[in-house]
Design an enzyme around this catalytic site. Structure first.
Site, PDB file in Angstrom:
ATOM      1  CD  GLU A  60      -1.698  -2.551   1.692  1.00 15.11           C
ATOM      2  OE1 GLU A  60      -0.718  -2.528   2.544  1.00 15.11           O
ATOM      3  OE2 GLU A  60      -2.897  -3.199   1.360  1.00 15.11           O
ATOM      4  CG  HIS A 129      -9.453  -6.788   8.562  1.00 15.48           C
ATOM      5  ND1 HIS A 129      -8.344  -6.788   9.438  1.00 15.48           N
ATOM      6  CD2 HIS A 129      -9.758  -6.877   8.185  1.00 15.48           C
ATOM      7  CE1 HIS A 129      -7.465  -7.249   8.742  1.00 15.48           C
ATOM      8  NE2 HIS A 129      -8.240  -7.614   7.955  1.00 15.48           N
TER       9      HIS A 129
END
Ligand SMILES: Cc1ncc(C[n+]2csc(CCOP(=O)(O)OP(=O)(O)O)c2C)c(N)n1
Ligand SMILES: [Mg+2]
Lengths: 324, 363
Positions: A60, A129
């Site tokens: 990322e 998450h």
């Protein structure tokens, strides 16, 4: 009007913008051949090919930073984060690079990147998450952030985000991807910074963004059915830029406010809204501004408790009744 | 790129059974290794049933097919050796000796779970067993593994940290930063790359640039690396032992890439599990490269166990898994007030620091 899912609405927005502008490119993990972890980019790779829809490794920091760099040279990358929770490994690229490059170059460089993906709790996947970082992004002048609550808004805001010349973070919601709303066939764009009244009311205002709008609407139905109270629901849609005028208008109309926010309370989006209301609309208020946020702890895994950690319609109703 | 073909498997130039660390195994030890692998497989088969029945939700990343990696490496651990891994963590958890009960209860988010229902499938922890999780963010555990190794060296303990990661995780920056520090500061960490050839639906050739294999990247940092065939418990143990010795004796890192395969989708929610790879490929691994089958065959060939004895052992482990399932079902969900527990040590322990200033905010 056709009914389509939130997922399909975003998919349509991406496809339309790929066709409209040759510089639009979709990059992210599993966005191409796999059709997207949440199927938001379904069919796009097949339709538009390797150049326009690109699978990235699990890097990322690398690919978001690459998108920032490419945007400086006129590419319009739409970067997918499989979850916004994974943005933290790319935080430097988002905050320091995308967020500051225009300012530090004295306006010489602009950064028309879109970073999008789901940012929500409530899916039984635990604390790592389940982050909702819209408040962090909004805390960074230079970045923009929108949180669509419906398919219609998701499509219109996504198109505006892609056309915007500044970095825009679009925070979606996995719990909304499969929900359907009416979306017209004709093209439309929803400008950033324009809130929307999702339900008219006269007695109290619920101000929310993202899925909290749905929670607020449910609470409004309960109040109407069980207490004869008409709540107005204002959907911010865009957090930064923020439609302050719409907020002040609904406060002036109902004089009572409950802010509904899936952020944690400390420095959450609703904290800013509350500060702004007391500053600018103190005389309009008949009661202190109330908030319903996520309970102030990391997102718990246990499904039984996760349900009560996020704002629920019942908690909104309870808070509303306290100031009515 | 490493992909196992029939030919490669057939040629076995080294018999790792003859490695010293394997020759010293008693029959009882060997049966123990089988038991651990069976525990993982049977536990996960029950958890899969739970998922399919809707008893649990969220993510469930199954380790089935990879058992020899966790069991082989962890079987070498001594008192000062530690383990940390990613979200595909049930195998390592059971292999360090965590009970099926607390692991199963955690899947269901029950108060009796190993993390009190707070972590779920991806976030198991048991520091009392030198097991430091269970980490959901890809690559996030790699600096932590380095830190465990740092702490061991700092304290003057002769130990190491096995830090497990996937073939997709090698592309996170944190891993590369960790490799540099590990080499620079001579830290006793063993990075075990469990190369199951896919990161979600992406094959390694579409995610990783390399010369020959992922471990070879360690060359750039001057770190010793090796590759092992993860279907062979003896080979895993022999090669991991070399790494462990390097850590213990010389306080040096190793990157060990272990070739393996997952039978199920990336997670049980992986809708494309049979699209990005052929069902034939999966069947081929199950039929010819299954670490449990191969180990069972070895034990029979070596005269350590009979087929009947293996079946009996397997039955007892199925019973253990079913009992754990019942335990999990019978357990209570955590009480609502526990949401605010385990956030701050000082608050939980009622210290002065914990009661000075406000720690939690209501709406
Ligand atoms: C930083 C980050 N990016 C993306 C993800 C989503 N994700 C979880 S697992 C995974 C694939 C990892 O593959 P690999 O490292 O090979 O491990 P395996 O699943 O095969 O065990 C991805 C993309 C994540 N959890 N964290
Ligand atoms: Mg993998």
């Amino acid at each position: 009007m056709p009914q389509i899912t939130y997922r399909k609405a975003i998919n349509d927005a991406l496809a339309e913008e790929i066709i409209r502008d040759e510089n639009v490119v979709i990059i992210g993990e599993e966005v191409a051949r796999y059709n997207g972890a949440y199927k938001v980019t379904e069919g796009l790779w097949e339709r538009f090919g390797d150049k326009r829809v690109v699978d990235a490794p699990i890097s990322e920091a690398g690919f978001i930073g690459m998108g920032v760099g490419a945007s400086m040279l006129g590419i319009r990358p739409v970067m997918e984060l499989m979850f916004w929770s994974f943005a933290y490994v790319a935080w430097d690229q988002i905050i320091n690079n995308a967020g500051q490059v225009r300012y530090m170059s004295g306006g010489l460089i602009n950064c028309p990147i879109v970073i999008r993906g789901p940012a929500n709790g409530g899916t039984n996947v635990g604390a790592t998450h389940s982050h909702t970082p819209e408040n962090f992004i909004a805390n960074t002048p230079g970045l923009k952030v929108v949180c669509p609550a419906t398919a219609y808004d998701a499509k219109g805001l996504m198109k505006a985000a892609i056309r915007d010349n500044d970095p825009v973070c679009v925070m979606e919601n996995t719990l909304l991807y499969g929900e359907t709303w009416e979306v017209p066939d004709e093209e439309y764009v929803i400008p950033l910074g324009v809130a929307d009244i999702k339900r008219e009311g006269t007695d109290i205002s619920f101000i929310a963004h993202g899925r909290a709008v749905i929670t607020a609407l449910k609470a409004a139905e309960i109040l109407a059915a069980e207490h004869g109270i008409q709540a107005e629901v204002l959907d911010l849609r865009s957090i930064r830029p923020l439609d302050e005028e719409a907020i002040l208008k609904t406060v002036a109309k109902t004089h009572r406010v409950v802010l509904v926010d899936e952020n944690k309370p400390f420095c959450g989006v609703s904290a800013q809204i509350a500060a702004m209301i007391q500053e600018q609309a103190f005389d309009d208020l008949d009661a202190p501004v109330q908030r319903v946020c996520s309970l102030d702890a990391p997102a718990i895994y246990s499904p039984a408790l996760e349900k009560i950690q996020l704002p629920t319609p019942d908690r909104v109703v309870y808070k509303a009744l306290q100031i009515l | 790129m490493i992909s196992v073909t029939e030919e490669e498997v057939a040629i076995d130039p080294v018999d790792y059974a003859q490695a010293k660390i394997n020759k010293s195994l008693s029959s009882k030890d060997k049966i123990g290794l089988l038991r651990e692998m069976l525990r993982i497989r049977r536990f996960e088969q029950v958890s899969l049933k739970f998922y399919n029945q809707g008893v649990m939700g969220g993510f469930l990343h199954l380790y089935i097919g990879q058992e020899a990696v966790a069991v082989g490496t962890i079987s070498l651990m001594g008192d000062n050796d530690h383990v940390i891994t990613a979200y595909r963590d049930h195998g390592h958890a059971l292999a360090v000796g965590m009970g099926m009960n607390e692991c199963m209860a955690e899947l269901l988010g029950k108060a009796t779970g190993c993390s009190r229902g707070k972590g779920g499938s991806m976030h198991y922890f048991a520091p009392d067993k030198n097991y430091w999780g269970g980490h959901g963010i890809v690559g996030g555990q790699t600096p932590l593994g380095l830190g465990l190794a740092y702490a061991l060296k700092y304290k003057g303990l002769k130990g190491c940290c096995f830090c497990y990661m996937g073939d997709g995780a090698v592309n996170q920056g944190a891993y590369h930063e960790s490799l540099n520090i590990a080499a620079l500061w001579k830290l006793p960490v063993v990075y075990v790359i469990e190369n199951n050839k896919y990161s979600m639906g992406t094959t390694i050739d579409r995610s990783s640039a390399m010369r020959n294999c992922l471990a070879e990247r360690a060359d750039g940092y001057g770190i010793v690396w090796d590759i092992a065939n993860g279907e062979d418990l003896y080979e895993v143990r022999a090669k991991a032992h070399n790494a462990l010795e390097r850590a213990h004796k010389h306080s040096l890192p190793t990157v060990l890439e272990i070739d393996t395969y997952r039978y199920y989708g990336h997670s049980v929610a992986d809708a494309n599990a049979k699209k990005y790879r052929s069902p034939d490929e999966i069947e081929r691994y199950k039929a010819h490269h299954d670490p449990l089958r191969l180990w069972q065959k070895r034990l029979v060939d070596e005269g350590v166990m009979t087929v009947e004895e293996i079946e009996k052992l397997d039955e007892s482990i199925k019973d253990e898994a079913n009992a754990a399932a019942q335990f999990a079902l019978d357990s209570e969900f955590p009480a609502p007030e526990t949401i605010f527990e385990d956030v701050y040590w000082e608050v939980d322990n009622n210290t002065e620091a914990g009661s000075t200033g406000r720690h939690f905010f209501g709406d």
